[in-house]
Design a protein around this motif. Structure first.
Motif, PDB file in Angstrom:
ATOM      1  N   ALA A 113       0.596  -1.283   0.159  1.00  0.00           N
ATOM      2  CA  ALA A 113       0.063  -0.036  -0.051  1.00  0.00           C
ATOM      3  C   ALA A 113       0.774   1.310  -0.022  1.00  0.00           C
ATOM      4  N   ILE A 114       1.911   1.345   0.577  1.00  0.00           N
ATOM      5  CA  ILE A 114       2.857   2.287   0.704  1.00  0.00           C
ATOM      6  C   ILE A 114       3.621   2.541  -0.686  1.00  0.00           C
ATOM      7  N   ALA A 115       3.816   1.540  -1.226  1.00  0.00           N
ATOM      8  CA  ALA A 115       4.302   1.613  -2.574  1.00  0.00           C
ATOM      9  C   ALA A 115       3.612   1.901  -3.662  1.00  0.00           C
ATOM     10  N   THR A 116       2.436   1.767  -3.451  1.00  0.00           N
ATOM     11  CA  THR A 116       1.278   2.184  -4.442  1.00  0.00           C
ATOM     12  C   THR A 116       1.181   3.666  -4.108  1.00  0.00           C
ATOM     13  N   ALA A 117       1.051   4.380  -3.034  1.00  0.00           N
ATOM     14  CA  ALA A 117       1.010   5.811  -2.739  1.00  0.00           C
ATOM     15  C   ALA A 117       2.110   6.502  -3.280  1.00  0.00           C
ATOM     16  N   PHE A 118       3.240   5.789  -3.086  1.00  0.00           N
ATOM     17  CA  PHE A 118       4.537   6.326  -3.395  1.00  0.00           C
ATOM     18  C   PHE A 118       4.622   6.603  -5.049  1.00  0.00           C
ATOM     19  N   SER A 119       4.128   5.536  -5.756  1.00  0.00           N
ATOM     20  CA  SER A 119       4.030   5.767  -7.261  1.00  0.00           C
ATOM     21  C   SER A 119       2.869   6.785  -7.510  1.00  0.00           C
ATOM     22  N   ARG A 120       1.854   6.802  -6.968  1.00  0.00           N
ATOM     23  CA  ARG A 120       1.112   8.186  -7.201  1.00  0.00           C
ATOM     24  C   ARG A 120       1.634   9.437  -7.108  1.00  0.00           C
ATOM     25  N   THR A 121       2.335   9.317  -6.166  1.00  0.00           N
ATOM     26  CA  THR A 121       3.244  10.886  -5.492  1.00  0.00           C
ATOM     27  C   THR A 121       4.284  11.257  -6.429  1.00  0.00           C
ATOM     28  N   TYR A 122       4.953   9.956  -6.862  1.00  0.00           N
ATOM     29  CA  TYR A 122       6.101  10.232  -7.908  1.00  0.00           C
ATOM     30  C   TYR A 122       5.886   9.570  -9.114  1.00  0.00           C
ATOM     31  N   PRO A 123       5.213  10.063 -10.071  1.00  0.00           N
ATOM     32  CA  PRO A 123       4.826   9.008 -11.270  1.00  0.00           C
ATOM     33  C   PRO A 123       6.188   8.953 -12.196  1.00  0.00           C
ATOM     34  N   ALA A 124       7.242   9.550 -11.953  1.00  0.00           N
ATOM     35  CA  ALA A 124       8.482   9.343 -12.673  1.00  0.00           C
ATOM     36  C   ALA A 124       9.124   8.344 -12.220  1.00  0.00           C
TER      37      ALA A 124
END
Length: 304
Positions: free
Chosen positions: A111-122
């Motif tokens: 879940a944290i990795a998913t939030a990170f991907s949304r925050t930093y799409p690059a």
């Protein structure tokens, strides 16, 4: 003693490294006279000779060797700090590879990795989940989460949280148990990912200790599968609190011998040794530590 001008350590270290004022000046891109003046000023400030000058070579005195050993470390740290500062202004990007145990990766990290991907799409995140130890260098892992107890190593680590181990079973599987010694005859689900899955040390207060060798009913090599077998009624199991919080709350599991405790462990972020870390690594570590702070403050243990 008057405050030392730390800038002069750069000139002194360069002379010791080059064994020459002339070569030190060339490396620094300044004149030999400036280097000589700065080193002489440092000796006056310290009131001691740091260098022995000959026609062919420059050698440090005993005091000079001691100072050089210290100032070399100081200068390396300063270089690292400047590099990290420069990198902190860059946006996280690229592939981020993270290793973690199956249970923590499934119930916390995904879940944290998913939030990170949304925050930093690059950034692209690659989670490597395994209960066996992953070689960070060989597998090009940027950071790893290790749950439990760390071995001595050259890796860089930071403890971000702790967890409790709980003895649990499905309702009705275990009848009345009054003491840990009553457990040896009961069916137990062994986690083969652990080094000693059947041997457990229980404690109550500061004085009572009881070692128990469990009776193996099942052996499973991943922690989530141990949980599934326990909920299905396969026997007793020892599981981390972050994995079974929802099952305990819903009544799918019950805590056995709650007045006795098992050894608690730590949750650590582990990095390969490096002078500084890429922005994608520092950004993810910051998000992970923030999530654990919220958990500690009472937020749900399993992020949504």
């Amino acid at each position: 003693m008057e405050p030392i001008n730390l800038n002069r350590l750069v000139y002194f270290a360069a002379v010791v490294d080059a064994a020459s004022f002339t070569r030190a000046a060339d490396r620094l891109g300044i004149t030999k006279a400036v280097v000589s003046q700065q080193v002489a000023a440092l000796e006056r400030e310290l009131k001691t000779d740091l260098l022995v000058r000959t026609t062919r070579r420059v050698e440090p005195t005993e005091a000079g060797r001691l100072l050089h050993a210290r100032c070399a470390a100081i200068l390396r740290e300063a270089d690292s700090a400047m590099a990290e500062l420069a990198q902190s202004n860059a946006a996280p990007m690229g592939l981020l590879r993270i290793a973690a145990p199956n249970d923590y990766g499934t119930y916390i990290l995904a879940a944290i990795a998913t939030a990170f991907s949304r925050t930093y799409p690059a950034c692209r995140v690659d989670l490597v989940l395994a209960d066996s130890r992953v070689d960070l260098i060989a597998n090009q892992i940027d950071l790893s989460i290790r749950v439990g107890w760390l071995d001595d190593s050259t890796l860089q680590t930071r403890r971000i949280d702790s967890f409790r181990q709980l003895l649990v079973a499905a309702p009705g599987v275990v009848k009345r148990v009054a003491h840990p010694r009553d457990l040896a005859a009961l069916p137990f689900i062994a986690n083969a990912a652990l080094s000693a899955p059947l041997a457990w040390q229980f404690a109550r207060g500061d004085a009572e200790r009881e070692s128990v060798q469990m009776s193996q009913a099942l052996t499973i090599n991943t922690t989530p599968a141990v949980l599934a077998a326990t909920v299905a009624g396969g026997g007793l199991a020892v599981l981390p609190d972050f994995l079974i919080r929802n099952d305990l709350a819903a009544g799918r599991l019950v805590h056995i011998l709650p007045s006795w405790t098992l050894p608690s462990g730590g949750i650590h972020v582990v990095y390969p040794a490096a002078r500084f870390r890429a922005p994608k690594v520092t950004a993810f570590a910051a998000m992970l530590m923030d999530a654990h702070k919220r958990m500690a403050a009472g937020a749900p243990k399993r992020p949504r």
